[in-house]
Design a protein around this motif. Structure first.
Motif, mmCIF file in Angstrom:
data_model
loop_
_atom_site.group_PDB
_atom_site.id
_atom_site.type_symbol
_atom_site.label_atom_id
_atom_site.label_comp_id
_atom_site.label_asym_id
_atom_site.label_seq_id
_atom_site.Cartn_x
_atom_site.Cartn_y
_atom_site.Cartn_z
ATOM 1 N N CYS A 132 0.849 -1.188 0.000
ATOM 2 C CA CYS A 132 0.000 0.000 0.000
ATOM 3 C C CYS A 132 0.886 1.240 0.000
ATOM 4 N N ILE A 159 -3.498 4.417 -1.405
ATOM 5 C CA ILE A 159 -4.544 4.704 -0.432
ATOM 6 C C ILE A 159 -4.270 6.058 0.221
ATOM 7 N N ALA A 167 -3.378 -0.262 6.912
ATOM 8 C CA ALA A 167 -2.788 -1.154 5.915
ATOM 9 C C ALA A 167 -1.725 -2.045 6.538
#
Length: 270
Positions: A132, A159, A167
């Protein structure tokens, strides 16, 4: 400045990233600088042509991309060490440090540097990481640079930065959660008659198949579960027994607690 990448703190994540970048021809070995207190542990990559050193500041002065791949409690000391070597106009910083915001790094250094956070997991070692990526104010160009680097070692998703700690729990800690569930399945397999090594192989491949069903078919878990469950059948009986004992709620609570813990790792070290 030369086209080099410096990976500061070359443990499992850093080493795997270096190997992935070289394997994908993103960088030649000589363009990859790896730092570690115990340089001898980097002998393999050194023999392959990469630069290895225990001098973090020297590594930073040579590179245009710097990866911070150390533990949260080691970060401030490292930033103090490299600050004199930083060029705020030409360098991009990638942080894989849990629980540390981009702003935390800029504020500690007192420098307006470009920082992008990346949270890979240990499957990076086999090129199967779920990484992420998030930032607060890095340019779109730099975000794409980071994505292109981590795309060499798995799948990336961008994100919002405020979700990076979440995450960590879902993807980085999550590796351990899914491994524990596979281990539990293999123990169940041993109890119903299989040798331990066979049960583990069967459980792991079954888990891999389940994951690939979702990823390759873009399917939903319940949709695939419905294909396996028949009225009064053995699958639904097993599923319901697990749920009666809190299978789903235990996983949800564990992920939530890991996220809370990850969020304070750096704050506690300050």
């Amino acid at each position: 400045m030369s086209n080099k990448i410096a990976i500061l703190g070359s443990g499992n994540i850093g080493l795997s990233l270096a190997k992935g970048l070289i394997k994908a021809n993103k960088y030649q070995p000589k363009q990859v600088i790896l730092t570690r207190r115990n340089v001898a542990a980097l002998a393999g990559l050194a023999e392959a042509g990469s630069v290895t050193t225990s001098d973090n500041a020297a590594a930073v002065s040579e590179a245009d991309i710097i990866v911070l791949a150390i533990l949260p409690q080691q970060l401030n000391k490292l930033l103090d060490e490299i600050k004199p070597a930083i060029n705020i106009h030409k360098q991009l910083f990638i942080s894989v440090v849990s629980g540390v915001n981009c702003e935390d790094i800029r504020k500690y250094l007192g420098l307006d540097i470009q920082v992008v956070r990346a949270m890979p997991n240990t499957a990076i070692a086999i090129g199967q990481s779920m990484t992420c990526i998030g930032t607060d104010k890095a340019t779109a160009e730099n975000i794409n640079v980071v994505k292109s680097l981590f795309d060499t070692v798995g799948i990336t998703v961008q994100i919002n930065e405020e979700l990076m700690t979440s995450a960590t729990a879902l993807c980085a800690c999550g590796i351990a959660f899914f491994l524990r569930s596979i281990r539990a399945a293999s123990q169940g397999g041993t109890e119903i008659g299989f040798h331990a090594h066979d049960a583990l192989k069967m459980a792991a491949q079954t888990a891999k198949g389940a994951a690939d069903l979702l990823l390759q078919l873009a399917s939903h878990p319940e949709q695939e579960i419905d294909k396996v469950t028949s009225p009064k059948g053995c699958t639904i009986a097993g599923l319901n027994e697990m749920e009666h004992h809190g299978f789903s709620s235990a996983m949800i609570k564990g992920i939530k607690l890991s996220a809370e813990k990850a969020g304070v790792l750096y704050k506690k070290s300050e």
